[in-house]
Write an enzyme that holds these catalytic residues in place. Structure first.
Site, PDB file in Angstrom:
ATOM      1  N   ASP A  87     -33.944 -37.295 -16.102  1.00 36.61           N
ATOM      2  CA  ASP A  87     -33.908 -37.063 -17.413  1.00 36.61           C
ATOM      3  C   ASP A  87     -32.599 -37.433 -18.081  1.00 36.61           C
ATOM      4  OD1 ASP A  87     -33.566 -34.831 -19.711  1.00 36.61           O
ATOM      5  OD2 ASP A  87     -35.543 -34.690 -19.308  1.00 36.61           O
ATOM      6  N   SER A 145     -29.865 -24.599  -7.756  1.00 32.89           N
ATOM      7  CA  SER A 145     -30.722 -24.176  -6.573  1.00 32.89           C
ATOM      8  C   SER A 145     -31.788 -23.074  -6.930  1.00 32.89           C
ATOM      9  CB  SER A 145     -29.803 -23.925  -5.120  1.00 32.89           C
ATOM     10  OG  SER A 145     -29.179 -24.830  -5.001  1.00 32.89           O
ATOM     11  N   HIS A 181     -32.726 -21.635  -0.759  1.00 35.23           N
ATOM     12  CA  HIS A 181     -31.771 -21.733   0.632  1.00 35.23           C
ATOM     13  C   HIS A 181     -31.219 -20.300   0.879  1.00 35.23           C
ATOM     14  CE1 HIS A 181     -27.971 -21.823  -1.456  1.00 35.23           C
ATOM     15  NE2 HIS A 181     -28.484 -22.790  -2.242  1.00 35.23           N
TER      16      HIS A 181
END
Length: 427
Positions: free
Chosen positions: A363, A378, A236
């Site tokens: 998880d 990210s 991003h």
């Protein structure tokens, strides 16, 4: 009257029949057959829907691009274009265009990186009042300079950092002159006059602007392409924390970083990785692009700290499946680890676009350590069936276990890597 009822009845039956057509199994199967299939050579075979024994699927005779290994499964033999044809009693009823691309692979990342950006010019992040002998004034607002503007030059001199602004302000103030300022606002470049005022308290000339020339943070490496040395990270855009506008960069570097601790996320509050990095000897590459799909550039050093150090195939958006997958990321030190996730939804995007997937952390170990997706995660690559499918990009604030992902094809495109090598245009 009776004939009118009959006509209305027939019309209603036809409408019902028309609406039921998509729910008939053979029609459903026919509609599920794609018009276009794109795949890579030396990778998985192609499977297409079947329509029963009366309908055959075949490629063109003596096809050198794909080869049938079953009634509905075909193995790529070489890069190129070809067709699959559905036939009933020798009559073609559906044609599928097939593009087989050259085998393409990247090394998945997962490493924690520090990001240091130098802005294009200096960024205006706020206004402030100057206390003069005649009262308070706001020079920046008088000059109609807005928050988010970038100062490109002053008096014809290109500005690249904040240190270059101070002597120009002092000189103009002492000479009682206005500064000739060129600013960038979006895609427009504007000229304005900015008059410095003497601050009565510290007797220094001020322009009433808060400015910034750099930004820093952490993220995760997504991929590295050994042939071109290009990489992609974050998934991003990096925006200024005050203006919320994307930072236009003049220069930038990425560095190795070490995760020291994790602030767990919770509903309404995103978590965060706490990391240390140095802008000195740990530099591993440059940053040449800051886009909605991440930051991009070239690496000076090979990636380390991951067992996934060999090139891995990629998956195109239409091939991503809903279901189990894994992400690679760092939660302690510099060790890249593998964690289970689920791809809840994937959008078949024909053109570059963000938010192509919804990913949920499943998880238990990662959930215990982070609470889900946290800031700094990210760019963590998403792996499915031994292929890189994309990267984690954003967390859902009200559900930190889930977030968005971006397809790897669009990050490669932004990095300037052509996986089609002109084949798509030729087809």
């Amino acid at each position: 009257m009776r004939s009118e009822w009959i006509r209305n009845g027939i019309g209603i039956m036809l409408l019902v029949a028309f609406l039921c057509i998509p729910f008939i199994t053979p029609i459903q199967t026919y509609l599920s057959i794609p018009n276009q299939i794109t795949t890579f050579n030396n990778q998985s075979s192609i499977s297409v829907p079947t329509m029963g024994k009366s309908v055959t699927v075949s490629s063109t005779p003596n096809d050198e691009v794909i080869h049938a290994i079953g009634s509905s499964e075909f193995k790529p033999l070489a890069s190129g274009q070809t067709d699959l044809v559905y036939e009933m009693a020798g009559i073609p009823i559906k044609r599928v265009n097939v593009d087989v691309l050259d085998d393409f692979r990247v090394i998945p990342g997962g490493q924690s990186i520090g990001v240091n950006l130098q802005t294009l010019g200096v960024l205006v992040v706020g206004h402030h009042l100057v206390d003069t002998a005649d009262g308070q004034v706001s020079p920046g607002e008088e000059a109609e300079i807005e928050v988010g503007d970038t100062i490109l030059s002053i008096n014809g001199k290109k500005i690249s950092n904040m240190k270059e602004v101070t002597p120009l302000v002092e000189k103009a103030g002492k000479n009682n002159e206005a500064l000739q300022v060129k600013i960038k606002r979006g895609e427009k470049k504007l000229d304005t006059e900015l008059k410095p005022y003497l601050d009565a308290k510290d007797e220094k000339y001020r322009i009433g602007l808060y400015i910034r020339d750099s930004a820093a943070g952490i993220g995760t490496m997504t991929f590295y392409h050994p042939e071109s040395k290009k990489y992609g990270a974050l998934g991003h855009v990096i925006s200024d924390m005050d203006t919320r506008e994307p930072i236009e960069i003049n220069d930038g570097t990425i560095m190795r970083s070490t995760i020291k601790s994790i602030q767990k996320g919770s509903n309404g509050t995103p978590g965060e990785k706490k990391a240390e990095f140095s802008a000195g000897s740990n530099k591993i590459g440059n940053i040449t692009k800051n886009s909605p799909f991440g930051v991009f550039g070239e690496l000076d050093k090979k990636l380390s700290g991951s067992k996934y150090n060999k090139p891995m195939p990629i998956t195109l958006p239409e091939e991503v499946k809903e279901g189990p997958a894994k992400i690679l990321t760092v939660v302690e030190g510099e060790k890249v680890e593998e964690f289970d996730v689920e791809i809840v939804n994937s959008v078949e995007q024909d053109h570059p676009a963000t938010k192509g997937m919804i990913v949920k952390i499943t998880d238990e170990e990662l959930l215990n350590k982070t609470g889900g997706i946290v800031q700094g995660m990210s760019g963590s690559p998403i792996i499915q069936d031994g292929k890189v499918v994309g990267a984690v990009t954003h967390v859902f604030v009200n559900d930190p276990t889930s977030g968005y992902g971006v397809h790897i094809e669009w990050m490669l495109h932004e990095a300037g890597i052509d996986i089609y090598k002109g084949q798509q245009e030729a087809s």
